[in-house]
Motif scaffolding. Structure first.
Motif, mmCIF file in Angstrom:
data_model
loop_
_atom_site.group_PDB
_atom_site.id
_atom_site.type_symbol
_atom_site.label_atom_id
_atom_site.label_comp_id
_atom_site.label_asym_id
_atom_site.label_seq_id
_atom_site.Cartn_x
_atom_site.Cartn_y
_atom_site.Cartn_z
ATOM 1 N N ARG A 83 8.952 -0.146 -1.282
ATOM 2 C CA ARG A 83 7.770 0.699 -1.103
ATOM 3 C C ARG A 83 6.566 -0.036 -1.666
ATOM 4 N N ARG A 84 5.580 -0.266 -0.822
ATOM 5 C CA ARG A 84 4.383 -0.989 -1.239
ATOM 6 C C ARG A 84 3.506 -0.106 -2.126
ATOM 7 N N SER A 85 2.531 -0.733 -2.757
ATOM 8 C CA SER A 85 1.640 0.015 -3.642
ATOM 9 C C SER A 85 0.816 1.049 -2.882
ATOM 10 N N ASP A 86 0.613 0.845 -1.579
ATOM 11 C CA ASP A 86 -0.135 1.821 -0.779
ATOM 12 C C ASP A 86 0.756 2.934 -0.244
ATOM 13 N N GLY A 87 2.059 2.899 -0.578
ATOM 14 C CA GLY A 87 2.970 3.972 -0.188
ATOM 15 C C GLY A 87 3.782 3.696 1.063
#
Length: 203
Positions: A83-87
């Motif tokens: 899961r990336r930091s942007d969701g």
């Protein structure tokens, strides 16, 4: 993403735009090419209620819901799902090879198995385009009715933020407890129809 079911007329533009973007097109490291048949990264579910002559039909677009607590991530090994930091939740095609359990872990059934490439695949929110400066995924861009709204929830001026604050949104299958980042307006409820008969108008 906010999906307003009341505005969706079942035109399938979102589905077609997704197919156009991903069918047999590789976007490494975001995704491998989608096969021509058998995968629906943006599925449009038709929900019919009532009976003739009183029928109501709703169309529910269902992409990957990019959950905050993704069950696919928990089922994966070696960081195959992250899961990336942007969701945005992504599947690493190389690390996920052979991990069919990732498909079975998703209760929404929005992860598909590519038999030929031996990998699980799903919607990426067009992360490769967003990283290239696009403001929204292809499905949102192609929606003619404005049923799909995409944006940064942390941006108070974004369309998705104002809609989330103004409208009562709800999760698809909240019983799964996965905190999806795709929410809905107007999910179909019980449909009641009838006729009004006026005593003074016999016809």
């Amino acid at each position: 993403m906010v999906i307003d079911v009341n505005k969706c007329n079942g035109c399938y533009n979102c589905f077609l735009a997704c197919r156009d973007e991903y069918a047999e097109n590789d976007y490494v490291p975001y995704s491998a090419g989608q096969p021509l048949h058998g995968q629906y990264w943006m599925n449009v579910v038709e929900r019919e209620r009532g009976s003739y002559p009183k029928v109501k039909v709703s169309y529910i677009p269902v992409p990957c819901l990019h959950c905050e607590e993704p069950s696919c991530l928990k089922a994966a090994t070696d960081g195959a799902v992250y899961r990336r930091s942007d969701g945005i939740v992504l599947i690493d095609s190389e690390k996920a090879a052979g991990q069919k359990g990732i498909v079975n872990a998703c209760p929404y059934r929005v992860i598909y198995w590519n038999e030929e490439k031996n990998i699980p695949q799903k919607c990426t929110f067009c992360a490769h385009l967003l990283d290239d400066g696009w403001k929204e995924p292809r499905c949102v861009e192609a929606c003619p009715t404005g049923a799909l709204i995409f944006g940064d929830l942390d941006d108070l001026q974004s369309d998705v933020n104002s809609i989330t604050n103004l409208e009562e949104t709800e999760e698809l299958h909240p019983e799964y407890n996965l905190s999806p980042r795709v929410v809905y307006i107007g999910l179909p409820k019980r449909f009641i129809a009838g006729e009004l008969v006026l005593k003074d108008q016999q016809d």
